[in-house]
Design a protein around this motif. Structure first.
Motif, PDB file in Angstrom:
ATOM      1  N   ASN A 196       0.801  -1.223   0.000  1.00 25.34           N
ATOM      2  CA  ASN A 196       0.000   0.000   0.000  1.00 25.34           C
ATOM      3  C   ASN A 196       0.837   1.278   0.000  1.00 25.34           C
ATOM      4  OD1 ASN A 196      -2.680  -0.863  -0.060  1.00 25.34           O
ATOM      5  ND2 ASN A 196      -2.651  -1.361   2.110  1.00 25.34           N
ATOM      6  N   GLY A 197       2.120   1.151   0.234  1.00 28.51           N
ATOM      7  CA  GLY A 197       2.979   2.329   0.326  1.00 28.51           C
ATOM      8  C   GLY A 197       3.728   2.346   1.649  1.00 28.51           C
ATOM      9  N   HIS A 198       4.083   3.534   2.095  1.00 33.54           N
ATOM     10  CA  HIS A 198       4.843   3.703   3.332  1.00 33.54           C
ATOM     11  C   HIS A 198       3.872   3.932   4.490  1.00 33.54           C
ATOM     12  CE1 HIS A 198       8.740   4.036   1.331  1.00 33.54           C
ATOM     13  NE2 HIS A 198       8.110   4.710   0.384  1.00 33.54           N
ATOM     14  N   ALA A 199       3.801   2.980   5.418  1.00 30.96           N
ATOM     15  CA  ALA A 199       2.910   3.114   6.576  1.00 30.96           C
ATOM     16  C   ALA A 199       3.366   4.274   7.455  1.00 30.96           C
ATOM     17  CB  ALA A 199       2.888   1.817   7.374  1.00 30.96           C
ATOM     18  N   ARG A 200       2.433   4.946   8.076  1.00 26.39           N
ATOM     19  CA  ARG A 200       2.716   6.082   8.960  1.00 26.39           C
ATOM     20  C   ARG A 200       2.483   5.665  10.412  1.00 26.39           C
ATOM     21  NH1 ARG A 200       3.819   7.687   4.123  1.00 26.39           N
ATOM     22  NH2 ARG A 200       3.858   9.889   3.687  1.00 26.39           N
ATOM     23  N   VAL A 201       3.305   6.232  11.314  1.00 26.29           N
ATOM     24  CA  VAL A 201       3.189   6.011  12.755  1.00 26.29           C
ATOM     25  C   VAL A 201       3.475   7.327  13.464  1.00 26.29           C
ATOM     26  CG1 VAL A 201       3.880   3.582  12.626  1.00 26.29           C
ATOM     27  CG2 VAL A 201       5.616   5.334  13.041  1.00 26.29           C
TER      28      VAL A 201
END
Length: 194
Positions: A129-134
């Motif tokens: 899905n892409g680069h996960a954010r946290v």
């Protein structure tokens, strides 16, 4: 053991990281500042959990915080891929910081109250899905405490936190109350987190 960790970075191109926000609140100690742009964190082993997020301890790997511990927080119901998914968190943190700053300035308590600077970071390695954010913020050292709750609990011996909750109601003209206050108690200050 760091080879099992996921690498994290700020998305500096979008201006959502530390560098464009240096000194965003006057008087914030280095203790609560998110002064780095890279970290490593083990997402396979969260150590703590809240009502909606999982939390894992990590390590800053550059910047002024290089070598110091941090935490990464992500939603229990899965990864998100946009900073907008953390908009409510960031708004609440900014409002809590504004109120804590006013509390310190107006009441001049012997122990100052600060709010940890949390920012949205992304995983370096993308998934399908892409680069996960946290959310990433400095790790609170020492004993983590729950000072009060949103249901009336107040931890005895921490009257200043009750005063902050009361102050927030008056400072906002009755529109909000800072409660469910959690964080660390140091010899000269309190550090709160979301």
């Amino acid at each position: 053991e760091l080879e099992d960790y996921a690498r994290l970075t700020l998305d500096l191109a979008n201006g959502d990281g530390f560098y464009p926000k240096i000194g965003w609140v006057q008087g914030q100690p280095e203790l609560v500042q998110n002064c780095a742009s890279a970290a490593e964190c083990n997402f396979d082993n969260p150590q703590w959990e809240g009502a909606h997020k999982l939390v894992a301890k990590g390590l800053y790997t550059d910047g002024l915080k290089n070598g110091k511990p941090c935490v990464a927080k992500w939603f229990k119901n899965g990864c998100v891929y946009s900073e907008i998914d953390f908009a409510d968190d960031l708004k609440a943190i900014d409002e809590a910081t504004r109120i804590a700053t006013a509390f310190n300035q107006e009441l001049q308590p012997t122990k100052r109250v600060y709010v940890n600077e949390a920012r949205v970071w992304k995983k370096v390695k993308a998934d399908w899905n892409g680069h996960a954010r946290v959310l990433v913020e400095p790790f609170i050292e020492g004993q983590y405490r729950r000072f009060n709750s949103n249901t009336g609990f107040q931890n005895q011996g921490f009257d200043l936190m009750a005063a902050l909750s009361h102050f927030s109601f008056h400072k906002s003209n009755g529109k909000l109350v800072l409660c469910d206050l959690q964080g660390g108690c140091y010899h000269d200050c309190y550090v709160l987190t979301d």
